[in-house]
Design a protein around this motif. Structure first.
Motif, PDB file in Angstrom:
ATOM      1  N   GLY A   1      38.674  42.610  31.595  1.00 35.56           N
ATOM      2  CA  GLY A   1      38.962  43.810  32.365  1.00 35.56           C
ATOM      3  C   GLY A   1      37.753  44.712  32.512  1.00 35.56           C
ATOM      4  N   LEU A   2      36.860  44.728  31.502  1.00 33.92           N
ATOM      5  CA  LEU A   2      35.641  45.542  31.581  1.00 33.92           C
ATOM      6  C   LEU A   2      34.765  45.097  32.740  1.00 33.92           C
ATOM      7  CD1 LEU A   2      33.731  47.648  30.302  1.00 33.92           C
ATOM      8  CD2 LEU A   2      32.837  45.816  28.865  1.00 33.92           C
ATOM      9  N   LEU A   3      34.566  43.792  32.880  1.00 32.46           N
ATOM     10  CA  LEU A   3      33.711  43.277  33.961  1.00 32.46           C
ATOM     11  C   LEU A   3      34.359  43.484  35.324  1.00 32.46           C
ATOM     12  CD1 LEU A   3      32.422  39.967  32.344  1.00 32.46           C
ATOM     13  CD2 LEU A   3      31.157  42.090  32.684  1.00 32.46           C
ATOM     14  N   TRP A   4      35.664  43.244  35.427  1.00 32.60           N
ATOM     15  CA  TRP A   4      36.327  43.428  36.722  1.00 32.60           C
ATOM     16  C   TRP A   4      36.310  44.902  37.127  1.00 32.60           C
ATOM     17  CZ3 TRP A   4      37.197  40.069  40.314  1.00 32.60           C
ATOM     18  CH2 TRP A   4      37.391  38.727  39.990  1.00 32.60           C
ATOM     19  N   SER A   5      36.472  45.794  36.164  1.00 30.20           N
ATOM     20  CA  SER A   5      36.407  47.218  36.481  1.00 30.20           C
ATOM     21  C   SER A   5      35.029  47.598  37.004  1.00 30.20           C
ATOM     22  CB  SER A   5      36.759  48.029  35.227  1.00 30.20           C
ATOM     23  OG  SER A   5      36.604  49.406  35.459  1.00 30.20           O
ATOM     24  N   GLU A   6      33.999  47.073  36.344  1.00 27.35           N
ATOM     25  CA  GLU A   6      32.632  47.355  36.809  1.00 27.35           C
ATOM     26  C   GLU A   6      32.374  46.720  38.170  1.00 27.35           C
ATOM     27  OE1 GLU A   6      29.052  49.371  36.062  1.00 27.35           O
ATOM     28  OE2 GLU A   6      30.880  49.311  34.853  1.00 27.35           O
ATOM     29  N   ALA A   7      32.937  45.522  38.398  1.00 25.87           N
ATOM     30  CA  ALA A   7      32.752  44.859  39.693  1.00 25.87           C
ATOM     31  C   ALA A   7      33.404  45.647  40.824  1.00 25.87           C
ATOM     32  CB  ALA A   7      33.318  43.448  39.630  1.00 25.87           C
ATOM     33  N   ILE A   8      34.565  46.229  40.566  1.00 21.49           N
ATOM     34  CA  ILE A   8      35.235  47.045  41.594  1.00 21.49           C
ATOM     35  C   ILE A   8      34.383  48.251  41.952  1.00 21.49           C
ATOM     36  CG2 ILE A   8      37.259  48.475  42.046  1.00 21.49           C
ATOM     37  CD1 ILE A   8      38.849  46.577  40.252  1.00 21.49           C
ATOM     38  N   LEU A   9      33.816  48.910  40.943  1.00 24.07           N
ATOM     39  CA  LEU A   9      33.020  50.107  41.191  1.00 24.07           C
ATOM     40  C   LEU A   9      31.704  49.778  41.879  1.00 24.07           C
ATOM     41  CD1 LEU A   9      33.589  51.974  37.801  1.00 24.07           C
ATOM     42  CD2 LEU A   9      34.778  52.312  39.960  1.00 24.07           C
ATOM     43  N   MET A  10      31.224  48.545  41.744  1.00 30.75           N
ATOM     44  CA  MET A  10      29.961  48.159  42.388  1.00 30.75           C
ATOM     45  C   MET A  10      30.134  47.856  43.869  1.00 30.75           C
ATOM     46  SD  MET A  10      28.217  45.698  39.509  1.00 30.75           S
ATOM     47  CE  MET A  10      27.024  45.085  40.691  1.00 30.75           C
ATOM     48  N   GLU A  11      31.349  47.573  44.302  1.00 32.82           N
ATOM     49  CA  GLU A  11      31.571  47.238  45.708  1.00 32.82           C
ATOM     50  C   GLU A  11      31.503  48.487  46.578  1.00 32.82           C
ATOM     51  OE1 GLU A  11      31.906  44.339  47.080  1.00 32.82           O
ATOM     52  OE2 GLU A  11      31.939  43.137  45.249  1.00 32.82           O
ATOM     53  N   SER A  12      31.243  48.250  47.856  1.00 32.64           N
ATOM     54  CA  SER A  12      31.288  49.349  48.816  1.00 32.64           C
ATOM     55  C   SER A  12      32.741  49.753  49.061  1.00 32.64           C
ATOM     56  CB  SER A  12      30.618  48.936  50.124  1.00 32.64           C
ATOM     57  OG  SER A  12      31.263  47.801  50.674  1.00 32.64           O
ATOM     58  N   ARG A  13      32.946  50.934  49.625  1.00 30.51           N
ATOM     59  CA  ARG A  13      34.294  51.465  49.771  1.00 30.51           C
ATOM     60  C   ARG A  13      35.234  50.537  50.551  1.00 30.51           C
ATOM     61  NH1 ARG A  13      36.331  56.618  49.141  1.00 30.51           N
ATOM     62  NH2 ARG A  13      34.236  57.390  48.753  1.00 30.51           N
ATOM     63  N   PRO A  14      34.821  49.900  51.658  1.00 25.54           N
ATOM     64  CA  PRO A  14      35.791  49.048  52.376  1.00 25.54           C
ATOM     65  C   PRO A  14      36.213  47.801  51.595  1.00 25.54           C
ATOM     66  CG  PRO A  14      33.964  49.692  53.807  1.00 25.54           C
ATOM     67  CD  PRO A  14      33.567  50.060  52.418  1.00 25.54           C
ATOM     68  N   HIS A  15      35.388  47.342  50.642  1.00 21.15           N
ATOM     69  CA  HIS A  15      35.682  46.092  49.958  1.00 21.15           C
ATOM     70  C   HIS A  15      36.324  46.304  48.594  1.00 21.15           C
ATOM     71  CE1 HIS A  15      32.294  45.119  52.743  1.00 21.15           C
ATOM     72  NE2 HIS A  15      33.053  44.064  52.988  1.00 21.15           N
ATOM     73  N   ARG A  16      36.539  47.527  48.173  1.00 18.72           N
ATOM     74  CA  ARG A  16      37.082  47.758  46.836  1.00 18.72           C
ATOM     75  C   ARG A  16      38.541  47.346  46.729  1.00 18.72           C
ATOM     76  NH1 ARG A  16      34.219  53.645  45.797  1.00 18.72           N
ATOM     77  NH2 ARG A  16      32.203  52.813  45.116  1.00 18.72           N
TER      78      ARG A  16
ATOM     79  N   ALA B   1      42.481  43.665  44.187  1.00 14.80           N
ATOM     80  CA  ALA B   1      43.536  42.636  44.212  1.00 14.80           C
ATOM     81  C   ALA B   1      43.124  41.411  43.406  1.00 14.80           C
ATOM     82  CB  ALA B   1      43.843  42.247  45.655  1.00 14.80           C
ATOM     83  N   ASP B   2      41.854  40.994  43.534  1.00  7.82           N
ATOM     84  CA  ASP B   2      41.373  39.857  42.737  1.00  7.82           C
ATOM     85  C   ASP B   2      41.416  40.178  41.248  1.00  7.82           C
ATOM     86  OD1 ASP B   2      40.917  38.594  45.128  1.00  7.82           O
ATOM     87  OD2 ASP B   2      38.784  39.124  45.199  1.00  7.82           O
ATOM     88  N   ALA B   3      41.044  41.409  40.893  1.00  2.84           N
ATOM     89  CA  ALA B   3      41.050  41.793  39.480  1.00  2.84           C
ATOM     90  C   ALA B   3      42.449  41.792  38.903  1.00  2.84           C
ATOM     91  CB  ALA B   3      40.397  43.177  39.326  1.00  2.84           C
TER      92      ALA B   3
END
Length: 921
Positions: free
Chosen positions: A791-806, A811-813
């Motif tokens: 969950g730590l990595l997926w949370s960081e991955a969500i925050l790294m994406e641009s706004r349209p792709h979050r 959903a993947d997370a």
């Protein structure tokens, strides 16, 4: 003259027929044989077969050793030769089965070698002819570092081979547009300045319906529609009062709600009507047939036909109460009363008919009249007696009715109990005793008697009644088991009879339980009662268990936690005092008692409890640390030092040494802390927290970066699997502007600990802090491959994406780690950023319920409520957080372990962490 050609005879007619040729066999012409032709029972071999067998025996003939026609390889089910006509008997089948089993056994023995050989051949084949996917595997891995601009610059693939030819071919087939198409397109947008002949016929004010000159008068259509609408409104109006009962606003809606039956539905209704007509004609005394026929007409919309049908049913089946009730339902209230009056003449013992007749009455007086008339016919109906009693407003009248009811139905326990509730204490006791005599196997009477005594403060009598009742019921053969008695105890607790509840538990908790299973069974019963919300029942079970097992620490601990969650502070202190008397070696019980005294503000009593705990557990690490914490929290630092010195001698543990160094650092004496840490590291080199404290003191307090680096290097050699040491070493290098060394440290850490998500996340954050976004994304892709459910990595991955792709990333997370609180909090922050307040609040609430020990979730929740919630909602979040007592979380631990925040409670840490958070999504 005619010339005749000579006929040519085919050559094959003069030749000899082939062997085994039978004329006409191809078109089905076969001969027949008689009994004299058959000869013996079994047909002997023919001459060809004998010659063939003789040649095989002499080794002559065309067959060799590898001939497929060898008799050794013949199918037993299709034999030829000598035994082709022999019957296939049971012994032959048994022999074939044995041979098959032998073949299967031999095949199984060779299976391992055969599979190994097949694997080797497959590997060899794949090495010689690899798949296209394997050939381009290295190139696919290289695509992970391709930037977005490089992806965007890749040209689209098209058919470049025939591009020129295709364009040339299309150019050769050009066809000009006809003039008629162009003329029609140009005239579409023009305005007409003249009228045609039809429009000029009557001045353009009417449109002819036909070409013969007849006109359509739309005015007449409107008048006819208004007339039909008026007729419908007159039909449904109230003819008596002269007032319309039509809702003008809902009239069109009602018209739309009319269901128009299709042809198929009409056909089904006709078939059903025919079938039901046959049923009621052939068997007119069958009541369900009349009811079904009436309901069919009702569904078809023919209410009158339905009433007529059910009326005939009442004539044919006058003793069926269902037919009379259906007839009453289909008619109006007044007609229904008449119908039910006729039904009572035929079925005077029907409770349903009397109850329906009572329901049709509108005033209480009429209901009472019907019910009392019903009691004359069926005085043994409990339902009617209860309905009659419920209509009485005067308790005295109700008591008189119940007195008569128990005389008529002495076995109705609920009527006895209702009568007892209306009597005073003395009379109620008499009623209960009479009920016991009439119902000797009813447990409800005994429980009601105990409740009666408890309500009048006769607790001892209540206990006696339950004890006596259980004994008598067991002698009478009562079928109530232990679980049912516990349910009765829970029911008594919910009604407020605690003494009765406890008496039931004490008397019945051991029924049917083996001696060795008592403790486990009783603990399961108590947990079940707690889950049902029956805390008094669970408390009674624990009390009985402690009486049987007074020296079991686990039971005392469970009872103490129950009092802490659902009891008062006094009850908790009382049970803890009893617990330490029976279990003086139970450290948890001593610590709970001292903590409760400390929270109550009685420091002296808390110290007294700890002193008594020292006497019983002189070498207990937990008691030493609790005493030291109490002294530190109250500001008695010198006493804490003395206690720590004694603890290092008597309870020489790694945590005692760590707390000693922590106290010296808290008192701003880093040199003393380092001395203690050096001595502790010699004693406990595998305890990573000692190394961490030493490195942090050297880095932040002494500002000695080389010494801190050396400390972390030695610590990592001693504890290479501890991820926190690697993180601290990397952050030290990053703080010293050694980005390359920080990356190298983390890369080495990932090589030695590849499946730890914290190391991958720190590497990604290092690249983000260095503004190296492509490398950060590449590392994140590798991290999610190594730790796909973090969950730590997926949370960081969500925050790294641009706004349209979050949203897609979220959903993947959620698919990978649905219940991870870090992912849930991140999704809640996304809803918060989009101003979806309700959804964000629901997701924050879900996060804190998933893992209440994660302090960061509570801090984000409070931060959200501080911006969008009310004061009550913020207070609710703080109260729930204090009850949960969280102790983990990246930002929570950073604040809680800061020396400047020593002494802050849960609420103080929560508000401080919430003030530092910023939702920058």
């Amino acid at each position: 003259m005619y010339q005749f050609k000579q006929l040519v005879v085919p050559d094959f007619l003069n030749k000899k027929a082939p062997p085994n040729y039978i004329a006409g066999l191809g078109r089905g012409a076969t001969g027949f044989t008689t009994r004299s032709d058959i000869g013996p029972a079994r047909e002997g071999p023919d001459n060809a077969a004998l010659e063939k067998a003789k040649a095989a025996a002499e080794g002559k003939g065309p067959r060799g050793d590898d001939d497929d026609d060898d008799e050794r390889f013949q199918d037993p089910d299709n034999e030829t030769g000598l035994f082709n006509a022999a019957p296939y008997e049971a012994d032959d089948e048994e022999a074939d089965r044995i041979y098959e089993e032998v073949d299967a056994k031999m095949d199984e023995r060779r299976r391992v070698r055969r599979e190994a050989r097949e694997r080797e051949e497959l590997e060899k084949y794949r090495k010689e002819r690899p798949k296209i996917q394997q050939q381009f595997a290295d190139l696919k891995r290289g695509l992970a570092i391709v930037s977005e601009d490089e992806w965007a610059s890749i040209p689209e693939v098209g058919d470049l081979v025939r591009k020129g030819k295709r364009q040339k071919k299309f150019a050769d087939k050009y066809t000009a547009v006809p003039d008629s198409v162009l003329l029609g397109a140009s005239s579409q947008s023009e305005l007409s300045h003249s009228l045609d002949a039809k429009q000029q016929l009557i001045g353009g004010f009417a449109t002819p319906a036909n070409t013969d000159g007849t006109m359509t008068d739309f005015v007449q259509f409107g008048q006819a529609r208004d007339k039909v609408l008026g007729l419908k409104l007159d039909q449904i109006s109230d003819s008596v009062a002269g007032q319309s009962i039509v809702d003008p606003k809902g009239y069109l809606t009602d018209l739309n709600s009319i269901v128009v039956k299709s042809d198929a539905e009409i056909s089904d209704i006709k078939k059903a009507r025919t079938l039901l007509k046959s049923v009621i004609t052939t068997n007119p005394k069958h009541a369900p047939g009349w009811i079904a026929a009436a309901r069919l007409e009702e569904v078809a919309g023919k209410q009158g036909a339905a009433r007529e049908t059910i009326a005939k049913g009442c004539e044919e089946c006058p003793t069926s109460e269902d037919v009379w009730l259906e007839s009453a339902r289909l008619n109006t209230i007044e007609n229904a009363k008449v119908i039910l009056a006729q039904a009572i003449r035929h079925v005077p013992q029907s409770v349903k008919i009397w109850t329906k007749a009572c329901d049709l009455e509108t005033d209480v007086k009429g209901k009472k009249r019907v019910l009392r008339r019903a009691l004359e016919f069926i005085p043994n109906s409990v339902k009617i007696w209860k309905a009659a009693v419920s209509l009485e407003e005067d308790p005295e009248d109700a008591r008189i009715l119940l007195s008569r009811a128990v005389e008529c139905i002495p076995l109705a326990v609920e009527l006895w109990l209702a009568l007892a509730r209306l009597e005073n204490h003395a009379n109620a006791r008499i009623v209960i005793n009479k009920a016991k005599a009439q119902n000797p196997t009813s447990h409800d009477v005994w429980i009601a008697g105990a409740k009666l005594e408890e309500a009048n403060n006769n607790d001892n009598m209540a206990e006696t009644i339950i004890s006596r009742g259980v004994d008598i019921l067991q002698k009478k053969g009562s079928t109530l088991n232990r679980d049912q008695w516990i349910q009765e105890a829970e029911k008594a607790e919910k009604e407020g009879y605690i003494i009765t509840c406890q008496a039931i538990v004490r008397k019945t908790i051991g029924m049917g339980v083996e001696e060795e299973d008592r403790k486990s069974t009783w603990m399961e019963d108590a947990e079940s009662c707690i889950a049902h919300g029956s805390t008094a029942t669970a408390r009674a079970i624990y009390a009985h268990s402690l009486k049987e097992f007074p020296h079991k620490k686990s039971i005392w601990r469970r009872a103490a936690f129950l009092e802490k969650s659902h009891g008062t502070r006094e009850s908790l202190e009382e049970i803890l005092q009893r617990a330490v008397r029976y279990c003086p070696q139970a450290e948890v019980l001593w610590l709970m008692g001292a903590k409760e005294k400390w929270l109550a503000g009685d420091i002296a009593a808390a110290k007294g409890i700890l002193e008594a705990a020292f006497a019983a557990n002189s070498n207990s690490e937990q008691i030493w640390l609790a005493a030291i914490k109490l002294e530190v929290e109250t500001g008695e630092y010198e006493r804490a030092r003395i206690l720590l010195a004694s603890a290092r001698e008597k309870a020489n543990t790694q945590r005692v040494w760590m707390k000693s160094a922590q106290l010296e650092r808290q008192l701003e004496m880093p040199d003393e802390a380092l001395k203690l840490l050096n001595e502790a590291i010699k004693r406990f080199p595998d305890f990573a927290k000692l190394w961490m404290m030493q490195g942090q003191i050297l880095q932040f307090d002494k500002n000695n970066i080389p010494a801190a680096r050396d400390t972390y290097t030695r610590a990592i050699k001693q504890n290479p699997k501890n991820a926190t040491l690697w993180l601290l070493a990397s952050r030290l290098e990053e703080a010293a502007d050694m980005q390359i060394k920080a990356r190298a440290t983390l890369e080495k850490a990932r090589i030695m600990n590849s499946k730890i998500p914290e190391l991958w996340c720190e590497a990604v954050r290092v690249e983000n802090r260095a503004q190296n976004t492509p490398m950060a994304k590449a590392l994140m892709a590798k991290a999610l491959q190594e730790c796909p459910s973090s969950g730590l990595l997926w949370s960081e991955a969500i925050l790294m994406e641009s706004r349209p792709h979050r949203k897609a990333r979220s959903a993947d997370a959620l698919k990978k780690c649905e219940n991870d609180p870090l992912v849930v909090v991140t999704v809640a922050r996304l809803f918060w950023a989009e101003r979806k307040v309700d959804k964000a609040r629901n997701w924050f609430n879900r996060a804190v319920k998933t893992n209440p020990d994660l302090g960061d979730s509570w801090a984000w929740y409070l931060k959200f409520e501080m911006m969008h919630g009310t004061e009550e909602q913020r207070a609710d979040v703080v109260a729930k957080c204090i009850a949960a007592e969280p102790s983990h979380g990246e930002k929570w631990q950073a604040v809680a372990k800061d020396l400047r925040n020593i002494g802050l409670g849960t609420e103080g840490i929560l508000r401080m962490v919430a003030s530092q958070l910023q939702n920058t999504i």
